[in-house]
Design a protein around this motif. Structure first.
Motif, mmCIF file in Angstrom:
data_model
loop_
_atom_site.group_PDB
_atom_site.id
_atom_site.type_symbol
_atom_site.label_atom_id
_atom_site.label_comp_id
_atom_site.label_asym_id
_atom_site.label_seq_id
_atom_site.Cartn_x
_atom_site.Cartn_y
_atom_site.Cartn_z
ATOM 1 N N SER A 48 21.832 45.548 3.990
ATOM 2 C CA SER A 48 20.387 46.072 3.408
ATOM 3 C C SER A 48 19.710 46.476 4.265
ATOM 4 O O SER A 48 19.000 47.585 4.490
ATOM 5 C CB SER A 48 19.865 45.120 2.461
ATOM 6 O OG SER A 48 20.772 44.801 1.461
ATOM 7 N N SER B 244 16.636 40.030 -6.743
ATOM 8 C CA SER B 244 17.510 40.511 -5.783
ATOM 9 C C SER B 244 18.447 39.439 -5.109
ATOM 10 O O SER B 244 19.877 39.099 -5.232
ATOM 11 C CB SER B 244 17.408 41.601 -4.730
ATOM 12 O OG SER B 244 18.300 41.835 -3.901
ATOM 13 N N TYR C 294 15.982 43.822 -11.937
ATOM 14 C CA TYR C 294 15.924 44.588 -10.518
ATOM 15 C C TYR C 294 16.267 46.136 -10.480
ATOM 16 O O TYR C 294 15.604 46.852 -10.033
ATOM 17 C CB TYR C 294 17.305 44.141 -9.513
ATOM 18 C CG TYR C 294 17.550 44.832 -8.242
ATOM 19 C CD1 TYR C 294 16.821 44.196 -7.160
ATOM 20 C CD2 TYR C 294 18.320 45.761 -8.048
ATOM 21 C CE1 TYR C 294 16.851 45.193 -5.931
ATOM 22 C CE2 TYR C 294 18.331 46.475 -6.858
ATOM 23 C CZ TYR C 294 17.595 45.909 -5.757
ATOM 24 O OH TYR C 294 17.991 46.531 -4.605
ATOM 25 N N GLN D 21 11.148 41.758 -7.741
ATOM 26 C CA GLN D 21 12.541 42.551 -7.261
ATOM 27 C C GLN D 21 13.175 41.866 -6.253
ATOM 28 O O GLN D 21 14.401 41.703 -6.270
ATOM 29 C CB GLN D 21 12.289 44.141 -7.060
ATOM 30 C CG GLN D 21 13.612 44.861 -7.330
ATOM 31 C CD GLN D 21 13.271 46.287 -6.767
ATOM 32 O OE1 GLN D 21 12.376 46.792 -6.338
ATOM 33 N NE2 GLN D 21 14.241 47.090 -6.789
ATOM 34 N N THR D 22 12.444 41.495 -5.365
ATOM 35 C CA THR D 22 13.227 40.754 -4.087
ATOM 36 C C THR D 22 13.650 39.337 -4.488
ATOM 37 O O THR D 22 14.787 39.110 -4.119
ATOM 38 C CB THR D 22 12.320 40.581 -2.746
ATOM 39 O OG1 THR D 22 10.968 39.938 -3.315
ATOM 40 C CG2 THR D 22 11.802 42.039 -2.400
ATOM 41 N N TYR E 3 19.608 41.066 -12.441
ATOM 42 C CA TYR E 3 20.080 42.561 -11.944
ATOM 43 C C TYR E 3 19.512 43.356 -13.059
ATOM 44 O O TYR E 3 19.096 44.758 -12.718
ATOM 45 C CB TYR E 3 21.567 42.701 -11.868
ATOM 46 C CG TYR E 3 22.050 42.396 -10.804
ATOM 47 C CD1 TYR E 3 21.713 42.616 -9.520
ATOM 48 C CD2 TYR E 3 23.319 41.429 -10.822
ATOM 49 C CE1 TYR E 3 22.388 42.214 -8.220
ATOM 50 C CE2 TYR E 3 23.995 40.834 -9.666
ATOM 51 C CZ TYR E 3 23.428 41.187 -8.368
ATOM 52 O OH TYR E 3 24.099 40.877 -7.214
#
Length: 355
Positions: free
Chosen positions: A290, A198, A100, A194-195, A97
């Motif tokens: 999302s 996440s 992220y 980042q994906t 996180y």
């Protein structure tokens, strides 16, 4: 094919809908607020790592305050000592996180909010695979179809179906990254990282909430998460050689402004609501939330920043809406180990009574 929506399974408690909507609203706000805080050159006048670290401090203060409202401070210390292993395990999602949240500022400076949220939807399949591995629950064909449709719908957002779109891009000699959409570049690599962060952070966090940490108070788990996150962000500042300079009066004066403070408190609220989301719902439904954020963000960005909406956006909304309906007919129901044990005991009692 029946389009009956299993509302009771999709939202098992009366607070589930509230949590779902609050989660979406807060995330939509975050993308717009961060974009609004940028300069004309898409840069930030404040240290973004410091903002992320201070946000974690706000989350920690809120969690400790809520827990200590009904419990003594000594109880929190006792819980920490008793569940120190769980706290150490929280370093995994805390670090993910941390990456992220810091990458969010970098990527939002390269892409407009709509494109940014679109590219994050590539975490759909990653989340599905991680969910199966950690919880050992195989997704059905209909669930996978809904995830694939969701991904296709999000990709459709960037399909060039309008000559107006081409004209808008060719009207300037050097389009920015946010205008050009997805392209294979360093920023695209950061989006991929980042994906992945996440996806695995969300699913692993849910795993801790419902497995290893099932018997630990949710606010105590939040304390574990935020303490670990503060340590991780402090580590980033240390590696950057900014651990001291990030907290000088000059640096802090750029952070304690109205726009940045709103970003911090909105992000803090996201952290709190996410723990409730994962405790009461699951990572797959979180993924659909999302995706819906993408659609609302497109409309709001049109109104606030003047970013146009094209035909492909409307088609993407239609595909994603159908994917949501398809998923709602057969949602993933993932109880905690305590709830699973209770369910098994109830089934045993029914077997005995019917024997």
């Amino acid at each position: 094919m029946s389009l009956r929506i299993s509302w009771n399974e999709l939202f098992p408690t009366k607070w589930s809908v509230v949590i779902f909507i609050a989660y979406m609203v807060l995330f939509i706000n975050q993308g717009i607020l961060v974009t609004a805080s940028q300069s004309s050159t898409s840069t930030y006048s404040y240290n973004t790592v410091t903002v992320v670290l201070l946000t974690e401090v706000v989350k920690l203060v809120v969690s400790v305050s809520i827990y200590c409202k009904d419990n003594a401070v000594s109880s929190l210390l006792h819980e920490t000592k008793l569940h120190i292993r769980v706290m150490l395990l929280y370093f995994v999602p805390a670090f993910l996180y941390c990456l992220y949240n810091n990458l969010a500022f970098i990527n939002l400076s390269a892409f407009d909010p709509t494109t940014y949220y679109l590219l994050l939807q590539f975490r759909v399949v990653v989340t599905g695979i991680a969910f199966q591995v950690l919880f050992k629950k195989k997704l059905s064909g209909k669930q996978w179809l809904s995830l694939v449709l969701l991904t296709v719908g999000c990709m459709m957002k960037e399909t060039d179906m309008s000559s107006d779109k081409k004209n808008s891009l060719t009207s300037t000699s050097t389009p920015t990254a946010s205008q050009a959409g997805f392209h294979f570049s360093f920023n695209a690599l950061l989006i991929v990282i980042q994906t992945v962060c996440s996806s695995f952070a969300g699913v692993y966090n849910e795993y801790l909430l419902k497995a290893d940490g099932a018997d630990v108070n949710v606010f105590v788990q939040n304390v574990f998460m935020y303490v670990d996150s503060i340590i991780c962000n402090g580590g980033i500042l240390l590696v950057q050689g900014q651990l001291y300079s990030a907290f000088t009066w000059e640096a802090l004066s750029s952070v304690f402004t109205f726009k940045v403070m709103i970003i911090m408190f909105n992000n803090a609220a996201i952290g709190i609501i996410t723990s409730f989301f994962l405790k009461n719902l699951n990572s797959i439904l979180k993924t659909f939330a999302s995706a819906l954020e993408l659609m609302f963000t497109a409309v709001l960005c049109r109104l606030i920043f003047g970013i146009p909406i094209y035909v492909n956006t409307v088609i993407a909304i239609s595909i994603v809406s159908y994917a949501v309906i398809l998923y709602s007919q057969n949602p993933v129901v993932n109880q905690s180990q305590k709830e699973d044990k209770q369910t098994e005991e109830e089934e045993d009692l029914l077997d005995v009574s019917s024997a």
